[in-house]
Enzyme design. Sequence first.
Site, short mmCIF file in Angstrom:
data_model
loop_
_atom_site.label_atom_id
_atom_site.label_comp_id
_atom_site.label_asym_id
_atom_site.label_seq_id
_atom_site.Cartn_x
_atom_site.Cartn_y
_atom_site.Cartn_z
N LYS A 192 1.29 -1.38 0.03
CA LYS A 192 0.18 -0.21 0.25
C LYS A 192 1.09 1.33 -0.25
O LYS A 192 0.80 2.08 -0.56
CB LYS A 192 -1.09 -0.41 1.44
CG LYS A 192 -1.98 -0.93 1.06
CD LYS A 192 -2.50 -1.32 2.69
CE LYS A 192 -3.67 -2.65 2.07
NZ LYS A 192 -4.17 -3.26 3.31
N GLN A 202 -5.59 -1.24 9.61
CA GLN A 202 -4.68 -3.03 9.25
C GLN A 202 -5.98 -4.39 9.67
O GLN A 202 -5.07 -4.21 10.95
CB GLN A 202 -3.51 -3.49 8.58
CG GLN A 202 -3.49 -4.72 8.39
CD GLN A 202 -3.43 -4.91 6.47
OE1 GLN A 202 -3.45 -3.56 6.03
NE2 GLN A 202 -4.05 -5.54 5.70
N ASP A 253 -11.22 2.52 4.10
CA ASP A 253 -11.63 1.13 3.56
C ASP A 253 -13.80 1.37 3.50
O ASP A 253 -13.84 -0.07 3.90
CB ASP A 253 -11.50 -0.34 4.87
CG ASP A 253 -10.09 -0.68 5.07
OD1 ASP A 253 -10.05 -0.88 3.58
OD2 ASP A 253 -9.59 -0.52 5.98
N1 GUN Z 1 -6.82 -7.05 6.25
C1 GUN Z 1 -7.15 -7.65 4.44
N2 GUN Z 1 -7.80 -7.31 3.75
C2 GUN Z 1 -8.38 -5.96 4.18
C3 GUN Z 1 -9.33 -4.95 3.88
O1 GUN Z 1 -9.17 -4.72 2.82
N3 GUN Z 1 -8.56 -3.74 4.89
C4 GUN Z 1 -8.41 -3.81 6.14
N4 GUN Z 1 -8.26 -2.97 6.83
N5 GUN Z 1 -7.66 -5.06 6.48
C5 GUN Z 1 -7.70 -6.09 5.79
#
Ligand code: GUN
Length: 284
Positions: free
Chosen positions: A55, A99, A122
């Site tokens: 990211k 996360q 998200d």
């Molecule tokens: N862990 C796995 N997929 C995701 C996601 O789309 N967002 C977040 N914040 N954590 C994750």
Amino acid sequence: MPNEKIIDGRAIAKKIEEEVRSGTEEFTIQTGITPGLATVLVGDDEASRMYIRLKHKACDRAGIHAEDHSLPFDSTQDELTTLINTLNDKDDIHSILVQLPLPPHLNEQAAMETIAPNKDADGFHPVNMGRLLIGKEELVPCTPKGIIRAMEEYDVEIEGKNAVIIGHSNVVGKPLAAMLLNRNATVSVCHIFTDDLKRYTTQADILISATGVAHLIKADMIKEGAVIFDVGISKIDGKVVGDVDFEAVLPKVSLITPVPGGVGPMTISILLQHTLESARRINK
Ligand code: GUN
């Protein structure tokens, strides 16, 4: 020659990333502001670390400021809340991502609800989920949004079609069901308690599987000409595979996402898009 039935998630991700890069450049010239994403990682889960790294690299490519905030595994809910509130108040941060999964002693839902809804990278905050349900799609979960974008890129008709989703998670299945309903599909959501899965999947014009069960979907379970999105990631004999028995279903489908290189890459580029959108909205 590339197989025209195979949806190129990496190419779509690249296109979105380029849109964000040029949008960011223009926004920064006009306002003097660089869009900013803060990621929060609690503990040191190896997979989570890798996702955060990907990211941050994507942010660098797009001209987005990214900062990483790591907390130790044994942090308390109060410590996490304090960090999120600090980020909510920071003017140079427009988007916050905590996360998941969090260590088991922490409450994920409480953490999601602490993030300011207008900085919710998200789209997991109940305010944004609620808006999505009533048809107001602003910050919505990244994976379903990537899938909808892929349908647009490949001219997949949604209205009036039978869409079947397997998996009713808050991250993929439920928000995707709302997005497809908003576009007038007839939506069925199946899950681990569904009796006779095949009865649903054989009716699907559009099939989305998000279970993490390797090769759950066999050729005899799909309709001729179906469009298939495979969100699953698992391993068979060390090889990364999806929920769909790709080689077996390929002759029957009209379009399908591969694993890897399908849905996964699009998700990160949507996160960049959200950061730019939030920066624009906050500074209007
Ligand atoms: N862990 C796995 N997929 C995701 C996601 O789309 N967002 C977040 N914040 N954590 C994750």
